[in-house]
Design an enzyme around this catalytic site. Structure first.
Site, PDB file in Angstrom:
ATOM      1  N   ASP A   1     -15.013  10.206   9.717  1.00 12.67           N
ATOM      2  CA  ASP A   1     -13.998   9.195   9.416  1.00 12.67           C
ATOM      3  C   ASP A   1     -12.646   9.840   9.668  1.00 12.67           C
ATOM      4  OD1 ASP A   1     -14.191   6.356   7.682  1.00 12.67           O
ATOM      5  OD2 ASP A   1     -12.214   7.299   7.624  1.00 12.67           O
TER       6      ASP A   1
ATOM      7  N   ARG B   1       0.804  -1.217   0.000  1.00 17.02           N
ATOM      8  CA  ARG B   1       0.000   0.000   0.000  1.00 17.02           C
ATOM      9  C   ARG B   1       0.842   1.275   0.000  1.00 17.02           C
ATOM     10  NH1 ARG B   1      -5.338  -1.062   3.602  1.00 17.02           N
ATOM     11  NH2 ARG B   1      -6.200  -2.742   2.354  1.00 17.02           N
TER      12      ARG B   1
HETATM   13  C1  LIG Z   1     -14.204  -0.989   6.666  1.00 18.94           C
HETATM   14  S1  LIG Z   1     -14.660   0.718   6.736  1.00 18.94           S
HETATM   15  C2  LIG Z   1     -16.309   0.607   7.407  1.00 18.94           C
HETATM   16  C3  LIG Z   1     -17.269   1.566   6.747  1.00 18.94           C
HETATM   17  C4  LIG Z   1     -18.722   1.476   7.198  1.00 18.94           C
HETATM   18  N1  LIG Z   1     -18.858   1.762   8.603  1.00 18.94           N
HETATM   19  C5  LIG Z   1     -19.313   0.123   6.879  1.00 18.94           C
HETATM   20  O1  LIG Z   1     -19.494  -0.693   7.800  1.00 18.94           O
HETATM   21  O2  LIG Z   1     -19.588  -0.149   5.712  1.00 18.94           O
HETATM   22  C6  LIG Z   1     -13.683   1.264   8.153  1.00 18.94           C
HETATM   23  C7  LIG Z   1     -13.503   2.783   8.197  1.00 18.94           C
HETATM   24  O3  LIG Z   1     -12.985   3.120   9.479  1.00 18.94           O
HETATM   25  C8  LIG Z   1     -12.104   4.226   9.325  1.00 18.94           C
HETATM   26  N2  LIG Z   1     -11.207   4.290  10.503  1.00 18.94           N
HETATM   27  C9  LIG Z   1     -10.150   3.510  10.818  1.00 18.94           C
HETATM   28  N3  LIG Z   1      -9.587   3.904  11.978  1.00 18.94           N
HETATM   29  C10 LIG Z   1     -10.307   4.972  12.414  1.00 18.94           C
HETATM   30  C11 LIG Z   1     -10.218   5.824  13.565  1.00 18.94           C
HETATM   31  N4  LIG Z   1      -9.270   5.651  14.498  1.00 18.94           N
HETATM   32  N5  LIG Z   1     -11.130   6.822  13.685  1.00 18.94           N
HETATM   33  C12 LIG Z   1     -12.089   7.001  12.735  1.00 18.94           C
HETATM   34  N6  LIG Z   1     -12.225   6.229  11.637  1.00 18.94           N
HETATM   35  C13 LIG Z   1     -11.344   5.217  11.475  1.00 18.94           C
HETATM   36  C14 LIG Z   1     -11.384   3.935   8.018  1.00 18.94           C
HETATM   37  O4  LIG Z   1     -10.819   5.111   7.451  1.00 18.94           O
HETATM   38  C15 LIG Z   1     -12.522   3.321   7.175  1.00 18.94           C
HETATM   39  O5  LIG Z   1     -13.129   4.282   6.355  1.00 18.94           O
END
Ligand SMILES: C[S@@+](CC[C@H](N)C(=O)[O-])C[C@H]1O[C@@H](n2cnc3c(N)ncnc32)[C@H](O)[C@@H]1O
Length: 278
Positions: free
Chosen positions: A146, A39
């Site tokens: 996010d 990545r």
């Molecule tokens: C797999 S996606 C899930 C999206 C949506 N909630 C769903 O279930 O379809 C995980 C998201 O969490 C965000 N993320 C990861 N660590 C985070 C943090 N410490 N605070 C806020 N967002 C975070 C990532 O950028 C990503 O967009």
């Protein structure tokens, strides 16, 4: 000029592992070394850097924080889709009359707490618009947050490709999106303005930002498919913050592979992946 990029060494990987844990809360397991290399390599090439240590130093030295955004965007997994986890939408549809009946002030506050590219908050907004009969009399706001600037930019645009809207039922696609051409000449779908206006997008780090502003604020929180990346302690702390952030009997939706085993005195399980504040 990049002459050739060496594989990431264990020591270099550890630098990123520690940084990501300290600043994002994500525990990157040792076996994620190849994933991280894969990545980050594109970014190193774009910057003309020859080693991962050089990139780490470059990121740390960047006072604007811009490079940290690139790093977080490259490391985090953003997979999402419209109306993900169908059983939760069935539950909401069944419970919506009860939820609305409790709200004499006709105010609903909902948080999509790791909203990725916006499919989750837009699904919530469309669902409410389509299912609340006296919708125009309600004051509804959905906070969509996010940690990744890249996905938030896409979310705010509200423009999706054909493949992104596969899961959206036809009638909703016709009512809530307008078809248009993307810059690349492909068919694209734009969320209509009344739905966009229901949502406030902002950057928020679930592990390190303060929840104080939101105490007793939300009726429902969606925190789906992000806690799996955090260690047990971080998960427990986050759930306790949600407890403070929800109104009495507020609802918490998590991903289907996530559970709240360590916060049993704060939440009761209503259905798999659906919890209510005690
Ligand atoms: C797999 S996606 C899930 C999206 C949506 N909630 C769903 O279930 O379809 C995980 C998201 O969490 C965000 N993320 C990861 N660590 C985070 C943090 N410490 N605070 C806020 N967002 C975070 C990532 O950028 C990503 O967009």
């Amino acid at each position: 000029m990049t002459t050739g990029l060496n594989d990431i060494s264990r020591d270099e990987f550890k630098l990123f592992q520690d940084y990501i844990y300290k600043n994002v809360g994500i525990s990157l397991a040792d076996h994620k070394i190849t994933l991280v290399q894969g990545r980050l390599s594109k970014r190193l090439r774009a910057l003309g850097l020859n080693s991962y240590k050089e990139y780490y130093d470059y990121m740390i030295a960047d006072r604007t924080g811009e490079e940290e955004y690139h790093l977080i965007s490259a490391i985090s997994t953003n997979v999402t889709q419209f109306f993900r986890e169908s059983s939760q939408w069935d539950f909401l549809k069944e419970q919506l009359p009860n939820i609305l009946a409790q709200k004499a002030d006709k105010k609903l506050r909902i948080w999509s707490a790791a909203c990725s590219s916006g499919e989750e908050p837009y699904s919530i907004a469309i669902f409410l618009h389509a299912n609340i009969r006296d919708f125009s009399q309600w004051d509804i706001n959905i906070l969509a947050s996010d940690i990744s600037k890249r996905v938030l930019t896409k979310a705010q645009s509200g423009v999706y490709e054909e493949k992104d809207v596969q899961g959206v039922p036809r009638n909703l696609l016709t009512s809530y999106f307008t078809a248009r051409q993307s810059e690349a000449g492909e068919r694209a779908y734009q969320i209509i303005d009344p739905i966009k206006k229901m949502i406030t997008f902002r950057m928020f780090n679930l592990v390190y930002d303060s929840f104080n502003l939101f105490y007793s604020h939300f009726d429902i929180i969606f925190c789906r498919n992000v806690m799996i990346y955090f260690d047990a302690q971080t998960q427990q702390r986050l759930i306790s913050s949600y407890h403070k952030t929800l109104i009495d009997k507020g609802l918490l939706f998590v991903g289907h592979s996530e559970s709240l085993t360590r916060n049993k005195d704060e939440f009761k399980l209503l259905k798999p992946s659906i919890y209510q504040k005690i």
